[in-house]
Write a protein that holds these residues in place. Structure first.
Motif, mmCIF file in Angstrom:
data_model
loop_
_atom_site.group_PDB
_atom_site.id
_atom_site.type_symbol
_atom_site.label_atom_id
_atom_site.label_comp_id
_atom_site.label_asym_id
_atom_site.label_seq_id
_atom_site.Cartn_x
_atom_site.Cartn_y
_atom_site.Cartn_z
ATOM 1 N N GLN A 67 112.495 30.734 81.921
ATOM 2 C CA GLN A 67 113.271 31.704 83.694
ATOM 3 C C GLN A 67 113.044 33.203 82.781
ATOM 4 O O GLN A 67 112.493 33.798 84.213
ATOM 5 C CB GLN A 67 114.233 31.413 82.831
ATOM 6 N N LEU A 71 110.339 34.920 86.376
ATOM 7 C CA LEU A 71 111.800 35.601 87.379
ATOM 8 C C LEU A 71 111.107 36.521 87.224
ATOM 9 O O LEU A 71 111.749 37.639 87.959
ATOM 10 C CB LEU A 71 113.257 35.178 85.995
ATOM 11 N N SER A 166 118.659 36.135 80.320
ATOM 12 C CA SER A 166 117.499 34.415 80.159
ATOM 13 C C SER A 166 117.880 33.882 78.825
ATOM 14 O O SER A 166 117.791 32.374 78.717
ATOM 15 C CB SER A 166 116.391 34.926 80.297
ATOM 16 N N VAL A 200 118.225 34.768 93.098
ATOM 17 C CA VAL A 200 118.275 34.275 91.350
ATOM 18 C C VAL A 200 118.849 33.301 91.434
ATOM 19 O O VAL A 200 118.691 32.221 90.234
ATOM 20 C CB VAL A 200 118.890 35.305 90.854
ATOM 21 N N GLN A 203 116.055 29.878 92.805
ATOM 22 C CA GLN A 203 115.005 30.289 91.724
ATOM 23 C C GLN A 203 114.630 29.440 90.260
ATOM 24 O O GLN A 203 114.670 28.606 89.686
ATOM 25 C CB GLN A 203 114.202 31.592 91.075
ATOM 26 N N VAL A 204 115.893 29.724 89.881
ATOM 27 C CA VAL A 204 116.982 29.494 88.310
ATOM 28 C C VAL A 204 116.702 27.844 87.584
ATOM 29 O O VAL A 204 116.345 27.420 87.367
ATOM 30 C CB VAL A 204 117.785 30.027 87.447
ATOM 31 N N ASN A 207 112.950 26.553 88.171
ATOM 32 C CA ASN A 207 112.893 26.841 87.051
ATOM 33 C C ASN A 207 112.980 26.457 85.357
ATOM 34 O O ASN A 207 111.859 26.148 85.038
ATOM 35 C CB ASN A 207 112.924 28.642 86.318
#
Length: 408
Positions: A67, A71, A166, A200, A203-204, A207
């Protein structure tokens, strides 16, 4: 190194790499250093004592590292690898503790989960994982960046803040992606990377899939099932074991009886039995192991549930096994308690042998030809007597099918 260099995580160009020199040219020395540190850490920890709590902590560490790296804004590869290693080592004290087969580790494992884990650590160890981590970072001279990450007080840079968040994200994600705490955390990460919270959030989730691939590349595929959302609905929680559904049990058993009355087919009946155990008995993970013609080895034939992908290759049992795994070779349906020696198949799964399970045999005459195994993964819940009774009813149907086919 070549395996990692060809992963999407490092090789964005998707150009196949076949030599180490080419890998260094393509991904750079910082990435190579990161790979070496990560691989050494993982290999050393797993080799010493692959207990379930170590694998869980390692899954969180790797998830946090992925992560942080994904990020971090910008294209500075050195900074990317710095946050990756920083997140991976943020809980090095906890990882080191669980890798040691000590009496304290056994006592702490037996008393977890706990509403106040820090107080429990203090009671049993006289210290905490955080304090152990800070001491190791100083004594092992792991560098200023990691020192800043694990130190008390405000973060010294956005990168330090991102790593801390994270690590927190990796732990909180185990409770789901839509909790109030997760929403607050995503907002904090958005400030770290100067992005919108919605961006975000998307995205996470992506990931996490990257983390699964990296786990395989590092040679620890058994932790994929411990990563949040990897193999199950991410909106659910693992806090409570599923319950049996008597009405659904009766419905599926009637379907099986109808199938047996018309044209018995072992493959169809066994699939229905596995589904019944999973859906109606309420067991999160179910497998049917069967022996092939002339084989003495039971191998997976039917699988259902989160975190069972590795079972296809690793969950095998010799019928003349003499080690701890022999405890799975039962002669009647029963609730199998946790084994005192810990994980029975540590290279395959962290929880088999450490959590209560339902086990039942499938026989042809006096010969064991199959084995049903069902558990609730990382959950500590013990199956109820009602679940054992329902489990036995389903296996009786599979046994009836074997008997009918033997007479045909």
């Amino acid at each position: 190194m070549l395996r990692l260099s060809n992963s999407a995580f490092y090789n964005h160009s998707r150009v196949q790499v076949s030599t180490v020199s080419r890998a260094i040219t393509l991904i750079g020395f910082d990435a190579v250093k990161s790979m070496a540190i990560s691989s050494l850490l993982i290999d050393t920890l797993i080799e010493r004592n692959p207990r379930p709590h170590l694998l869980k902590s390692l899954a969180r560490a790797l998830h946090a590292a992925v992560q942080a790296r994904c990020l971090l804004p910008g294209k500075n590869e050195q900074a990317r690898e710095e946050v990756f290693i920083g997140a991976l080592l943020t809980n090095i004290g906890e990882l080191a503790f669980w890798s040691c087969p000590t009496e304290q580790a056994g006592e702490l494992a037996a008393r977890l989960p706990d509403d106040n884990p820090t107080a429990l650590q203090k009671e049993i160890l006289g210290t905490t994982f955080v304090e152990i981590t800070r001491s190791l970072v100083d004594n092992w001279k792991l560098g200023q960046f990691i020192h800043d990450v694990v130190s008390a007080g405000r973060p010294t840079s956005p990168a330090v803040s991102l790593v801390r968040h994270s690590v927190e994200l990796a732990r909180e994600a185990e409770q789901g992606w839509r909790t109030p705490a997760m929403e607050k955390l995503l907002g904090a990460i958005a400030e770290d990377v100067n992005e919108k919270t919605a961006t975000v959030r998307d995205q996470v989730r992506l990931n996490t899939s990257e983390a699964e691939e990296i786990a395989v590349s590092f040679g620890i595929p058994q932790i994929r099932g411990l990563l949040p959302g990897g193999h199950e609905n991410s909106e659910t929680t693992d806090r409570e074991a599923p319950m049996g559904d008597p009405a659904l049990q009766l419905s599926i058993l009637r379907e099986i009886s109808s199938t047996l009355a018309s044209q018995p087919d072992l493959n169809t009946v066994c699939q229905m039995v596995v589904e019944g155990i999973h859906r109606a008995v309420g067991m999160r993970r179910v497998v049917l192991l069967m022996a092939g013609p002339g084989s003495n080895q039971l191998i997976p034939r039917k699988l259902l549930g989160p975190g069972t992908d590795n079972w296809r290759e690793g969950f095998t049992i010799d019928r003349d096994s003499k080690g701890p795994v022999k405890s799975l070779l039962v002669d009647h349906c029963q609730i199998l308690p946790p084994h005192p020696d810990g994980p029975l198949l540590p290279d395959c799964d962290a929880w088999i042998g450490t959590r209560p399970a339902l086990v039942g045999p499938l026989s042809a005459g006096e010969r064991l030809v199959g084995l049903f195994f069902a558990d609730n993964g990382q959950l500590q819940a013990t199956p109820s007597q009602d679940q054992l009774t329902a489990f036995s009813h389903f296996i009786q149907q599979a046994q009836l099918c074997v008997t009918l086919l033997a007479r045909a």
